[in-house]
Design an enzyme around this catalytic site. Structure first.
Site, short mmCIF file in Angstrom:
data_model
loop_
_atom_site.label_atom_id
_atom_site.label_comp_id
_atom_site.label_asym_id
_atom_site.label_seq_id
_atom_site.Cartn_x
_atom_site.Cartn_y
_atom_site.Cartn_z
N ASP A 126 0.96 -1.09 -0.12
CA ASP A 126 0.50 0.21 -0.07
C ASP A 126 1.20 0.92 0.22
O ASP A 126 1.44 1.83 0.81
CB ASP A 126 -1.21 0.10 0.68
N GLU A 128 2.51 4.99 -0.28
CA GLU A 128 1.44 6.33 -0.18
C GLU A 128 2.69 7.11 -1.07
O GLU A 128 3.20 7.34 -1.71
CB GLU A 128 2.08 6.76 0.85
N ASP A 226 -2.28 1.33 -6.38
CA ASP A 226 -0.88 0.95 -5.71
C ASP A 226 -0.50 0.80 -7.50
O ASP A 226 0.76 1.21 -7.47
CB ASP A 226 -0.93 0.40 -4.69
N HIS A 285 -3.16 6.36 6.94
CA HIS A 285 -2.18 6.74 5.60
C HIS A 285 -0.64 6.26 6.87
O HIS A 285 -0.06 6.42 5.39
CB HIS A 285 -3.17 8.02 5.51
N ASP A 290 -1.31 1.18 7.26
CA ASP A 290 -2.48 0.66 5.85
C ASP A 290 -2.18 -0.88 5.73
O ASP A 290 -3.12 -1.36 5.54
CB ASP A 290 -2.40 1.93 5.18
#
Length: 341
Positions: A126, A128, A226, A285, A290
């Site tokens: 996941d 960012e 993603d 987040h 996550d």
């Protein structure tokens, strides 16, 4: 950053979704192998013919009985079997059905009857990425955190994690919105390596765990963004080819919706956790937190008898669905992608 990803998804002009009709039928639930045991391979033709086996009639009869049970009856029966009693009624029904099916299939397998196949490991990712509060349509998101959480389908637990921050190239200065949303500070990315160097360490981490060689594995994400958007854009920015091992993945939102038979509006991370009777752990987040929570959902689905299978892929820059009728394949051995130059 699942809600933020959803907001930016419609603005992506670089990745197109195939118009081909998605085949998202629920596949039979998997038998979970004990640690150290490998499930026998079943060919597609063999798997199709296996549904005529009497064991499936027994499973159908048990399912009919479970469908007529009340929520209290389901909870009592789950408690008797020492199974998890949390979750809404549909989740408990699925859990009880999967328990009986797993027992029947394991008994059938011992007698030489049908069974199912499985990945050895699932790797949750996941990302960012850089973002603005109101992203312009041509904004190029760069990955700033690369987390991975590895779960074993045999022991049903998180067995390892990886996390590194990434220095962005195009927009090296993070926006205040991005810092507040992700908790990633300017100092963290300033001290980090560019994406190609981090990706090399990701590949080495996967190779050290013999994924794709000794063990069959698959990538799992919370949505399509993603891989189809963030990794796709990042590889272009970094002038490297898209890595082969990340070209197919499990979109857990699709898997969750199909398995528990709920609409797409009920497949956000927070909603999936709530419906399964779980609470978010950590900082929302944060890529690693996550990923851990997505892994908890995947583990609960495995415990409930879901066979998580690859259901999306990238081909020629396009996001495509993988039909449920496709043969189950693990991700290839990880290698460092070549330069685009």
């Amino acid at each position: 950053m699942d809600e933020h990803k959803e907001n930016i998804h419609g603005k992506d002009v670089n990745v197109k979704m195939s118009n081909a009709k998605e085949d998202e039928k629920v596949k039979p639930c998997s038998r979970i192998c004990p640690a150290g045991e490998t499930a026998p391979h079943v060919s597609p033709s063999q798997s199709n013919s296996d549904f005529s086996h009497p064991v499936y009639k027994e499973i159908a009869v048990a399912n009919g009985h479970i469908n007529r049970m009340s929520k209290d009856e389901l909870r009592i029966k789950l408690a008797e079997l020492k199974l998890d009693t949390r979750g809404v009624k549909d989740v408990m029904k699925k859990r009880l059905k999967s328990h009986y099916k797993k027992q029947k299939l394991m008994q059938s397998a011992a007698e030489g009857g049908p069974t199912d196949t499985y990945y050895d490991y699932i790797c949750v990712v996941d990302f960012e990425a850089t973002c603005e509060e109101d992203n312009p349509s041509d904004f190029l998101h760069e990955i700033i955190e690369f987390p991975m959480v590895l779960i074993s389908t045999h022991t049903l637990e998180i067995v390892d994690t990886f996390q590194e921050y990434v220095k962005p190239e195009l927009n090296p200065q993070l926006s205040d919105f991005c810092v507040k949303l992700t908790g990633i500070t300017q100092k963290m990315v300033d001290e980090a390596d560019p994406f190609p160097a981090v990706l090399q360490r990701v590949v080495a981490w996967l190779q050290e765990r013999e994924l794709g060689t000794k063990y069959k594995y698959a990538i799992l994400t919370d949505g399509a963004w993603d891989m189809s958007k963030f990794l796709n854009i990042q590889c272009r920015v970094s002038r490297i080819r898209y890595p082969q091992f990340a070209k197919k993945w499990i979109n857990i939102r699709k898997s969750y919706g199909n398995f528990y038979k709920v609409p797409r509006t009920q497949t956000k991370l927070s909603t999936m956790l709530e419906k399964l009777g779980l609470k978010y752990e950590g900082r929302p987040h944060s890529g690693l937190d996550d990923s851990r929570n997505i892994a908890r959902i995947a583990l609960r689905m495995l415990q409930d008898g879901c066979q998580l299978r690859v259901n999306e892929r990238m081909h020629a820059g396009q996001l495509l669905s993988v039909p449920s009728s496709a043969p189950v394949e693990g991700a290839p051995p990880p290698h460092n992608p070549r330069s685009r130059d």
